[in-house]
Write a protein that holds these residues in place. Sequence first.
Motif, PDB file in Angstrom:
ATOM      1  N   LEU A  46      -1.848  -8.831  -4.936  1.00  0.00           N
ATOM      2  CA  LEU A  46      -2.316  -8.746  -3.553  1.00  0.00           C
ATOM      3  C   LEU A  46      -3.046 -10.023  -3.158  1.00  0.00           C
ATOM      4  O   LEU A  46      -2.903 -10.507  -2.026  1.00  0.00           O
ATOM      5  CB  LEU A  46      -3.234  -7.534  -3.377  1.00  0.00           C
ATOM      6  N   LEU A  47      -3.825 -10.576  -4.076  1.00  0.00           N
ATOM      7  CA  LEU A  47      -4.516 -11.834  -3.799  1.00  0.00           C
ATOM      8  C   LEU A  47      -3.509 -12.932  -3.465  1.00  0.00           C
ATOM      9  O   LEU A  47      -3.684 -13.670  -2.486  1.00  0.00           O
ATOM     10  CB  LEU A  47      -5.370 -12.239  -5.006  1.00  0.00           C
ATOM     11  N   THR A  48      -2.452 -13.040  -4.252  1.00  0.00           N
ATOM     12  CA  THR A  48      -1.416 -14.047  -3.984  1.00  0.00           C
ATOM     13  C   THR A  48      -0.767 -13.820  -2.628  1.00  0.00           C
ATOM     14  O   THR A  48      -0.510 -14.766  -1.871  1.00  0.00           O
ATOM     15  CB  THR A  48      -0.350 -14.017  -5.085  1.00  0.00           C
ATOM     16  N   MET A  49      -0.513 -12.563  -2.294  1.00  0.00           N
ATOM     17  CA  MET A  49       0.105 -12.240  -1.009  1.00  0.00           C
ATOM     18  C   MET A  49      -0.817 -12.641   0.145  1.00  0.00           C
ATOM     19  O   MET A  49      -0.352 -13.151   1.169  1.00  0.00           O
ATOM     20  CB  MET A  49       0.421 -10.750  -0.952  1.00  0.00           C
ATOM     21  N   MET A  50      -2.114 -12.411  -0.022  1.00  0.00           N
ATOM     22  CA  MET A  50      -3.070 -12.822   1.020  1.00  0.00           C
ATOM     23  C   MET A  50      -3.084 -14.336   1.164  1.00  0.00           C
ATOM     24  O   MET A  50      -3.126 -14.865   2.278  1.00  0.00           O
ATOM     25  CB  MET A  50      -4.471 -12.324   0.676  1.00  0.00           C
ATOM     26  N   GLN A  51      -3.048 -15.051   0.040  1.00  0.00           N
ATOM     27  CA  GLN A  51      -3.100 -16.514   0.070  1.00  0.00           C
ATOM     28  C   GLN A  51      -1.877 -17.113   0.755  1.00  0.00           C
ATOM     29  O   GLN A  51      -1.947 -18.200   1.325  1.00  0.00           O
ATOM     30  CB  GLN A  51      -3.206 -17.049  -1.358  1.00  0.00           C
ATOM     31  N   GLN A  52      -0.746 -16.399   0.699  1.00  0.00           N
ATOM     32  CA  GLN A  52       0.502 -16.947   1.208  1.00  0.00           C
ATOM     33  C   GLN A  52       0.896 -16.402   2.584  1.00  0.00           C
ATOM     34  O   GLN A  52       1.899 -16.836   3.149  1.00  0.00           O
ATOM     35  CB  GLN A  52       1.629 -16.660   0.208  1.00  0.00           C
ATOM     36  N   ALA A  53       0.115 -15.463   3.119  1.00  0.00           N
ATOM     37  CA  ALA A  53       0.490 -14.830   4.385  1.00  0.00           C
ATOM     38  C   ALA A  53       0.300 -15.780   5.573  1.00  0.00           C
ATOM     39  O   ALA A  53      -0.640 -16.588   5.607  1.00  0.00           O
ATOM     40  CB  ALA A  53      -0.336 -13.567   4.603  1.00  0.00           C
ATOM     41  N   ARG A  54       1.187 -15.651   6.543  1.00  0.00           N
ATOM     42  CA  ARG A  54       1.032 -16.410   7.789  1.00  0.00           C
ATOM     43  C   ARG A  54      -0.192 -15.906   8.550  1.00  0.00           C
ATOM     44  O   ARG A  54      -0.959 -16.678   9.123  1.00  0.00           O
ATOM     45  CB  ARG A  54       2.291 -16.250   8.644  1.00  0.00           C
ATOM     46  N   ALA A  55      -0.383 -14.577   8.531  1.00  0.00           N
ATOM     47  CA  ALA A  55      -1.577 -13.952   9.096  1.00  0.00           C
ATOM     48  C   ALA A  55      -1.690 -12.549   8.514  1.00  0.00           C
ATOM     49  O   ALA A  55      -0.686 -11.923   8.155  1.00  0.00           O
ATOM     50  CB  ALA A  55      -1.539 -13.898  10.622  1.00  0.00           C
ATOM     51  N   PHE A  56      -2.900 -12.049   8.420  1.00  0.00           N
ATOM     52  CA  PHE A  56      -3.167 -10.697   7.949  1.00  0.00           C
ATOM     53  C   PHE A  56      -3.339  -9.815   9.183  1.00  0.00           C
ATOM     54  O   PHE A  56      -4.163 -10.101  10.049  1.00  0.00           O
ATOM     55  CB  PHE A  56      -4.447 -10.688   7.105  1.00  0.00           C
TER      56      PHE A  56
ATOM     57  N   GLY B  42       0.826  -1.210   0.000  1.00  0.00           N
ATOM     58  CA  GLY B  42       0.000   0.000   0.000  1.00  0.00           C
ATOM     59  C   GLY B  42       0.855   1.252   0.000  1.00  0.00           C
ATOM     60  O   GLY B  42       2.066   1.196   0.246  1.00  0.00           O
ATOM     61  N   ASP B  43       0.208   2.374  -0.289  1.00  0.00           N
ATOM     62  CA  ASP B  43       0.907   3.650  -0.233  1.00  0.00           C
ATOM     63  C   ASP B  43      -0.032   4.709   0.326  1.00  0.00           C
ATOM     64  O   ASP B  43      -1.165   4.418   0.675  1.00  0.00           O
ATOM     65  CB  ASP B  43       1.443   4.057  -1.611  1.00  0.00           C
ATOM     66  N   GLY B  44       0.463   5.938   0.422  1.00  0.00           N
ATOM     67  CA  GLY B  44      -0.347   7.012   0.975  1.00  0.00           C
ATOM     68  C   GLY B  44       0.519   8.032   1.669  1.00  0.00           C
ATOM     69  O   GLY B  44       1.764   7.914   1.698  1.00  0.00           O
ATOM     70  N   PRO B  45      -0.103   9.055   2.254  1.00  0.00           N
ATOM     71  CA  PRO B  45       0.657  10.156   2.860  1.00  0.00           C
ATOM     72  C   PRO B  45       1.532   9.751   4.043  1.00  0.00           C
ATOM     73  O   PRO B  45       2.456  10.481   4.399  1.00  0.00           O
ATOM     74  CB  PRO B  45      -0.434  11.147   3.289  1.00  0.00           C
TER      75      PRO B  45
ATOM     76  N   GLU C 134     -11.858 -10.732   3.100  1.00  0.00           N
ATOM     77  CA  GLU C 134     -11.136 -11.208   1.916  1.00  0.00           C
ATOM     78  C   GLU C 134      -9.952 -12.070   2.317  1.00  0.00           C
ATOM     79  O   GLU C 134      -9.690 -13.110   1.697  1.00  0.00           O
ATOM     80  CB  GLU C 134     -10.705 -10.007   1.072  1.00  0.00           C
ATOM     81  N   ALA C 135      -9.225 -11.655   3.357  1.00  0.00           N
ATOM     82  CA  ALA C 135      -8.109 -12.463   3.845  1.00  0.00           C
ATOM     83  C   ALA C 135      -8.594 -13.809   4.374  1.00  0.00           C
ATOM     84  O   ALA C 135      -7.994 -14.857   4.090  1.00  0.00           O
ATOM     85  CB  ALA C 135      -7.343 -11.707   4.933  1.00  0.00           C
TER      86      ALA C 135
ATOM     87  N   ASP D  72      -4.099  -5.920  -8.017  1.00  0.00           N
ATOM     88  CA  ASP D  72      -5.047  -6.771  -7.284  1.00  0.00           C
ATOM     89  C   ASP D  72      -4.645  -8.242  -7.327  1.00  0.00           C
ATOM     90  O   ASP D  72      -4.759  -8.954  -6.321  1.00  0.00           O
ATOM     91  CB  ASP D  72      -6.460  -6.599  -7.857  1.00  0.00           C
ATOM     92  N   ALA D  73      -4.197  -8.720  -8.490  1.00  0.00           N
ATOM     93  CA  ALA D  73      -3.836 -10.138  -8.619  1.00  0.00           C
ATOM     94  C   ALA D  73      -2.662 -10.490  -7.713  1.00  0.00           C
ATOM     95  O   ALA D  73      -2.630 -11.561  -7.095  1.00  0.00           O
ATOM     96  CB  ALA D  73      -3.503 -10.465 -10.072  1.00  0.00           C
TER      97      ALA D  73
END
Length: 389
Positions: A272-282, A243-246, A296-297, A269-270
Motif C-alpha cells: 500500500l505504501l508503494t501504491m501511495m508513492q506512485q499514485a497520480r492522486a489519492f 481494500g475489502d469489506g461488505p 499518509e498520502a 502495508d508495504a
Amino acid sequence: MTVSVSGLKVAVVHEWLEHYAGSERVVGELLRIFPHAEVFAVVDFLPESERAFLGGRKVTTTFIQKLPFARKHFRNYLNLMPVAVEQLDLAGFDLVFSSHHAVAKGIITGPDQLHISYVHSPMRYAWDMQTSYLRQSGLEHGLKGFFVRWMLHRIRNWDVRSAAGVDAFVANSAYIARRIRKVYRRHATVIHPPVDVHRFLPAQDSPDRHAYLVAARQVPYKRVDLVAEAFRQMPGRKLIIAGDGPEHDRIAAIAADAPNIILRGKVPDAELLTMMQQARAFVFAAEEDFGITLVEAQACGTPVIAFGRGGAKDIVREEGCPEGVSGVLFGQQTAASIIDAVSRFETIRDQVTAENCRNNALRFSREAFQGHIEELVDRLLDENNAEAI
C-alpha cells in the motif's frame, strides 16, 4: 516543557482497548510524552501483538471487564459504562487525560486535578447520527427500538452533565471542535492526531504517476462506490481500488464493465505504501472526523482529492494557499462532483508538487503533536498555578 511535569502524577483514561487504531495512536503518543503515566480503560481485551504502545503498563479496568460475554460483546453494556467510568479511582493524580469518543471524559476528578479531554468525536450514535444508527441496526420500531432510544436519551443527559467536569477540551480537527461546541457548548483547542510521517516517504525515484488510488475499508460511509462510478464515466483515467469489506460486491459490479478500474482487494502495508508513492492522486469520498490516510498520502508526496467536509478541510491545501497547493476538495458526495474535482486537479496538477504535499504532511507529525500537547499543558498549569496564588 517550561513547566516541569516530572513530579506530577499523570493518568491516561481511554475508552476501551480492543484493537490498535487511530485513537490508540493518540494514547501511545501521550504515553511517550508522559512516560510515567498510568493507564485506565473501561475494558482491556487488546491482543498481545498490539500492546507495544502501552510500554508494558498494566491497565486498570472497570467492573465491565468481568461481566458475562464482555470479551466479545462489551458494547452491549453501553448503558452501564457511565456508571463504570465514574468508579475509576483517580485520586492522587495531578494531571488526567481522557481519550474520548464515548464515555471516557465522564471520569470524576477533584478541584486540584487538571482534566484535559482529547475528543476524537462526541458520541455520534447518541447525537446527530442516532437516526442512522437506529436505521442501520433495524431498531427504528418495536419495543427494543424504544428501549434503545430511551437509553440514548439518558446517555445524552449524562454526556452533557459530565462535560462540566472537563477543564479543557482538545479536538482532533476543526470539524470536531464545532461538534463539541454544538453538543457541550464548550470551546476546544484543535490539536491534530499524530501521524508517523517518517514511515510514509516519497519514492526515491520519479514514479510514472498515471493511476489514481482509493484505499479504504469498503463500508457504506466510505463511499468507495461513488469513486468507482465516477471513474467508470472517465474511461481515459486509470483507478486502483485497494481494500475489502461488505460493499466489495457492489463496487465490483460497478467496475465490471470498466477496464480502467483495477480492484486489488486488501494489500499488505508495504505494498500500500508503494501504491501511495506512485499514485497520480489519492481519492477520498468519505466524511471523516480527521482522516489519517490523507496525511499518509501527502507524506508520500501524493496529491489528495477529497470530499470537503470533516477533517479533510484541515488537511488539504487548495489553490491559492500561500504555503502551496496539496490537492483539491469537492463539495458533494456525488460521482459528478468527483469528476469535476478530477478535472480541476488536472488543470492545476503542475502546482501540486510532491514537495508541497510532503511539507504539508509535516504539520501532522508526531513531533508536532508532542509540541502542541506540551504547550497546552504548560499554559493550563501556569493558569492553575496563578489561580492558586
